[in-house]
Design an enzyme around this catalytic site. Sequence first.
Site, short mmCIF file in Angstrom:
data_model
loop_
_atom_site.label_atom_id
_atom_site.label_comp_id
_atom_site.label_asym_id
_atom_site.label_seq_id
_atom_site.Cartn_x
_atom_site.Cartn_y
_atom_site.Cartn_z
N TYR A 73 -5.87 -1.87 -9.38
CA TYR A 73 -5.01 -2.76 -8.60
C TYR A 73 -3.65 -2.93 -9.29
O TYR A 73 -3.48 -2.64 -10.48
CB TYR A 73 -5.67 -4.13 -8.40
CG TYR A 73 -5.70 -5.02 -9.64
CD1 TYR A 73 -4.64 -5.89 -9.91
CD2 TYR A 73 -6.77 -4.99 -10.51
CE1 TYR A 73 -4.66 -6.71 -11.03
CE2 TYR A 73 -6.80 -5.81 -11.64
CZ TYR A 73 -5.74 -6.66 -11.90
OH TYR A 73 -5.75 -7.46 -13.01
N CYS A 74 -2.69 -3.36 -8.50
CA CYS A 74 -1.35 -3.69 -9.01
C CYS A 74 -0.89 -4.94 -8.27
O CYS A 74 -1.71 -5.76 -7.87
CB CYS A 74 -0.39 -2.52 -8.82
SG CYS A 74 -0.10 -2.07 -7.09
N ARG A 75 0.40 -5.08 -8.05
CA ARG A 75 0.91 -6.26 -7.35
C ARG A 75 0.63 -6.18 -5.86
O ARG A 75 0.13 -7.14 -5.26
CB ARG A 75 2.41 -6.43 -7.60
CG ARG A 75 3.03 -7.62 -6.88
CD ARG A 75 4.51 -7.74 -7.21
NE ARG A 75 5.12 -8.87 -6.51
CZ ARG A 75 5.61 -8.84 -5.28
NH1 ARG A 75 5.58 -7.69 -4.59
NH2 ARG A 75 6.13 -9.90 -4.72
N GLY A 77 -0.38 -2.83 -4.20
CA GLY A 77 -1.17 -1.68 -3.80
C GLY A 77 -0.46 -0.35 -3.87
O GLY A 77 -1.06 0.70 -3.63
N ILE A 102 -2.91 -7.65 -6.02
CA ILE A 102 -3.32 -8.99 -6.45
C ILE A 102 -2.69 -10.07 -5.57
O ILE A 102 -3.13 -11.22 -5.59
CB ILE A 102 -2.97 -9.20 -7.94
CG1 ILE A 102 -3.84 -10.30 -8.55
CG2 ILE A 102 -1.48 -9.46 -8.13
CD1 ILE A 102 -3.79 -10.37 -10.05
#
Length: 272
Positions: A73-75, A77, A102
């Site tokens: 995951y990141c901020r 996607g 997230i």
Amino acid sequence: MNWETFFEDSENVTAEETRQFIESGEPDRYQLVDVRQPKEYEQFHLPGAILLPLAELSSRTGELNRDKPTIVYCRSGVRSRAGCQILAQAGIKYVFNMTGGILGWQGVHAEGDAEAGLEFFANGNFPTTFELAYQMEDGLRRFYRALAEQASLATERDMLLQLAGFEDGHMARLQEKYLQSGGITPLNTMEGGFNIAEMIDIFGGQLSSVEDVLQLGMKMEAQAFDLYQRLARKYHNDVAGAFYRDMAKDEHNHLLQLSRELDRILSEAQNG
């Protein structure tokens, strides 16, 4: 729950599917990879997530278990999608991108950098790792009891004392299984590496409902789970590693208990 059935062979999973999967079983059956920057991770991250910034990912794939399902995951996607491609090319077998990142996460989170709290277990000031863990459990118990003394309503006080009871039980298990000496001197630090007095100053008088108490408890357990997961990875080939994995499982179970209780209370309020 079988993860292959759970994710239905998709390369993408939503934040909600990820949360349900995490809550459905043991924490060591999967790995979470955060490909954001360290400062983003420090502000908040999923409990137990491994920080591997995207720019470093290709050179650090050896830090991952190639056979575990891996959720990236990141901020939002975007970076995680690129991260999934890197991991798949590196031979990680089961890789899933958490779409929406997230930003779409509705569960508990942890705070602090990737080394936060580790110093307490590396400074050599305690005879055993187990004794320090016991001290931190005792610190959280004293924190809950101090807040209970300040609570103005009986319902909040009772819930805080129930949370303190969780720590009583955990300490008893630690004492029975690992600790041989008595007369342990209390610390001013509790689970997750927080200072007790500072946390009482922050939260004292701010808990106005059982929901507030449960959310606080979930935050504490998430931080503790995150710390023990990071310690387990750091000492994975050491005897201490097995201990940290056991501690992480216990904190994960506590977190799930609190989550279910909060869901129950919110459901009753909605239906009542």
